[in-house]
Design an enzyme around this catalytic site. Structure first.
Site, mmCIF file in Angstrom:
data_model
loop_
_atom_site.group_PDB
_atom_site.id
_atom_site.type_symbol
_atom_site.label_atom_id
_atom_site.label_comp_id
_atom_site.label_asym_id
_atom_site.label_seq_id
_atom_site.Cartn_x
_atom_site.Cartn_y
_atom_site.Cartn_z
ATOM 1 N N TYR A 53 45.202 48.543 30.741
ATOM 2 C CA TYR A 53 43.740 48.505 30.796
ATOM 3 C C TYR A 53 43.145 49.780 30.199
ATOM 4 C CZ TYR A 53 44.193 44.607 34.141
ATOM 5 O OH TYR A 53 44.495 43.419 34.759
ATOM 6 N N SER A 218 40.685 35.865 37.485
ATOM 7 C CA SER A 218 39.658 34.997 36.884
ATOM 8 C C SER A 218 39.179 33.929 37.874
ATOM 9 C CB SER A 218 40.180 34.328 35.609
ATOM 10 O OG SER A 218 39.117 33.757 34.863
ATOM 11 N N PRO A 219 38.801 34.342 39.079
ATOM 12 C CA PRO A 219 38.361 33.348 40.077
ATOM 13 C C PRO A 219 37.071 32.629 39.692
ATOM 14 C CG PRO A 219 37.891 35.570 40.840
ATOM 15 C CD PRO A 219 38.735 35.712 39.606
ATOM 16 N N ALA A 221 36.451 31.811 36.475
ATOM 17 C CA ALA A 221 36.737 31.172 35.182
ATOM 18 C C ALA A 221 35.955 31.829 34.045
ATOM 19 C CB ALA A 221 36.431 29.676 35.252
ATOM 20 N N GLY A 222 36.012 33.144 34.002
ATOM 21 C CA GLY A 222 35.338 33.861 32.923
ATOM 22 C C GLY A 222 33.831 33.801 32.998
ATOM 23 N N GLY A 223 33.306 33.420 34.156
ATOM 24 C CA GLY A 223 31.853 33.391 34.339
ATOM 25 C C GLY A 223 31.237 32.009 34.368
ATOM 26 N N LEU A 225 31.826 29.631 36.338
ATOM 27 C CA LEU A 225 31.606 29.185 37.717
ATOM 28 C C LEU A 225 30.600 30.075 38.444
ATOM 29 C CD1 LEU A 225 35.287 28.380 38.771
ATOM 30 C CD2 LEU A 225 33.497 26.739 38.131
ATOM 31 N N GLY A 227 27.304 30.221 37.914
ATOM 32 C CA GLY A 227 25.938 29.781 37.630
ATOM 33 C C GLY A 227 25.572 29.922 36.179
#
Length: 330
Positions: A53, A218-219, A221-223, A225, A227
Site C-alpha cells: 500500500y 470491499s464490503p 462492492a467498490g461503492g 452498495l 447508495g
C-alpha cells in the site's frame, strides 16, 4: 462496537476492521492520523494494511504513515491488533531493483526480508497478524511454513493469515501446518459482499471447518452498495467503471436502495450489517477516506436486520445458491 474472537482463536478484535489502503494517496497523513485516533475512540482495535500500500506514492508508504502514528506513543501500539501482508512487489525508491522484492512470491527469502521491512516502516517489534496476500502455487508449503514458524519463534509475528485463497488453498495450508505441529491459518481476507457471494460455495465452509475468521474486503462492492444510484441523482460524479457497473446492475440497485429506505438505514450500513449477520465473518474491512465514513461504518454494528429483510436481500442478490456441492448438484 463488539469485540469477538478471530475465528476459533483467542485474540479479541473489533467487529469492524480499519482498512488503511487509502492512507497516503487518497487520504492525507494528517487525516489518516485523525481516522486512526477516532477508530480507537470508537472501540476499533483491529487495523489492516499491506506492504504494497502506498501505490502512486511508494510501496510501503502507508505502513510508514501508520508507523509515525504509532510512534506518537500514548499507548497506541498496545491498543491495536496490527495486521499487514506479504506477497506483492515492494519497490522502494532508495533500493536497487531486486527480483525477489519487485516480484510476487511467498519464498522464504521474501517472507523474511519483507517482514523486516514492514517492522521497520511500522516502527514496531511485532506484526500481530501476518497475512499471505495471495496464494503462491509454485512455492512449497515446507518453505513458507518454516519461514512463518521462524518469525513466530523470534517474536516478530504472532498469528498467520491468508488473503484471496480458494477453499482448497485454505484446506491445504491448514493440513500442512498441522503436520508440522503449527497453529496454521487463523483468518482469511477475501472479497465478499451482497453483490459478490462466490465465497459461499467453498471458502466460507472451509473457514468454518478450520476455525478461520473471515475478514471481508470491499464490503460495499467498490461503492455501488453505498447508495450509488441516489448519489448519481444528487449529481455526484462517479468513475467510469462505477458508472458502467451502475448501468448493468441498475434494476438490482434500485430494489436495494428502495428496501434500505423502507427499513430506515443508509445502503452502506445495511451492506455491512448483512455481513455481520454471518457467524463466520469476524470483521468487514472498511477503508474510510474521512472520519464521517468511519463513523457510518460503526453505526452498522448496531443494526439488526429482520428475517424478512434478509430474505428480501437474498432475492435481490441471490448469490451462488448455497454451499458446494449441493449448490450445483443433487
Amino acid at each position: 462496537m463488539k469485540h469477538k474472537r478471530l475465528g476459533r482463536h483467542g485474540v479479541l478484535v473489533s467487529n469492524i476492521c480499519l482498512g488503511t489502503m487509502n492512507f497516503g494517496w487518497h487520504t492525507s497523513e494528517e487525516d489518516s492520523f485523525k481516522i486512526m485516533d477516532r477508530a480507537l475512540e470508537l472501540g476499533i482495535n483491529f487495523f489492516d494494511t499491506a506492504d504494497v500500500y502506498g501505490w502512486t506514492k511508494q510501496h510501503g508508504y502507508t505502513e510508514e504513515i501508520i508507523g509515525r502514528w504509532l510512534a506518537q506513543g500514548g499507548g497506541r501500539r498496545d491498543a491495536v491488533v496490527l495486521a499487514t501482508k506479504v506477497y506483492n512487489p515492494v519497490e522502494r525508491k532508495a533500493n536497487l531493483p531486486e527480483v525477489n522484492s519487485d516480484g510476487r512470491s511467498l519464498s522464504a527469502y521474501k517472507i523474511m526480508k519483507h517482514c523486516e521491512g514492514s517492522l521497520k516502516r511500522l516502527q514496531t517489534d511485532r506484526i500481530d497478524l501476518y497475512q499471505m496476500h495471495h496464494i503462491d502455487n509454485d512455492c512449497p508449503w515446507d518453505e513458507a511454513w518454516q519461514s512463518f514458524d521462524t518469525l513466530i519463534k523470534q517474536g516478530k509475528v504472532v498469528y498467520v493469515g491468508s488473503s484471496n485463497f480458494a477453499g482448497w488453498n485454505i484446506a491445504t495450508a491448514c493440513q500442512e501446518a498441522s503436520k508440522r505441529g503449527l497453529l496454521g491459518l487463523v483468518s482469511e481476507q477475501s472479497v465478499y459482499n451482497l453483490d459478490n457471494r462466490m465465497l459461499e460455495l467453498e471458502v466460507i465452509p472451509a473457514c468454518r471447518h478450520y476455525g478461520l475468521g473471515l475478514i471481508p474486503w470491499s464490503p460495499l462492492a467498490g461503492g455501488i452498495l453505498a447508495g450509488a444510484l441516489q448519489k448519481q441523482i444528487d449529481g455526484r460524479r462517479a468513475e467510469k467503471d462505477v458508472l458502467k457497473q451502475l448501468e448493468s446492475k441498475r434494476v438490482q440497485l434500485e430494489k436495494y436502495e428502495t428496501l434500505c429506505k423502507e427499513i430506515g438505514h443508509p445502503p452502506s450500513e445495511v451492506a455491512l450489517a448483512w455481513l455481520l449477520h454471518n457467524p463466520v465473518v469476524t470483521a468487514p474491512i472498511v477503508g474510510p477516506r474521512t472520519v464521517e465514513q468511519l463513523e457510518s461504518a460503526v453505526r452498522a454494528t448496531s443494526i439488526q436486520l429482520e428475517e424478512d429483510t434478509l430474505k428480501q436481500l437474498d432475492a435481490i442478490f441471490p448469490g451462488p445458491g448455497g454451499e458446494a456441492p449441493t449448490a450445483y448438484s443433487w
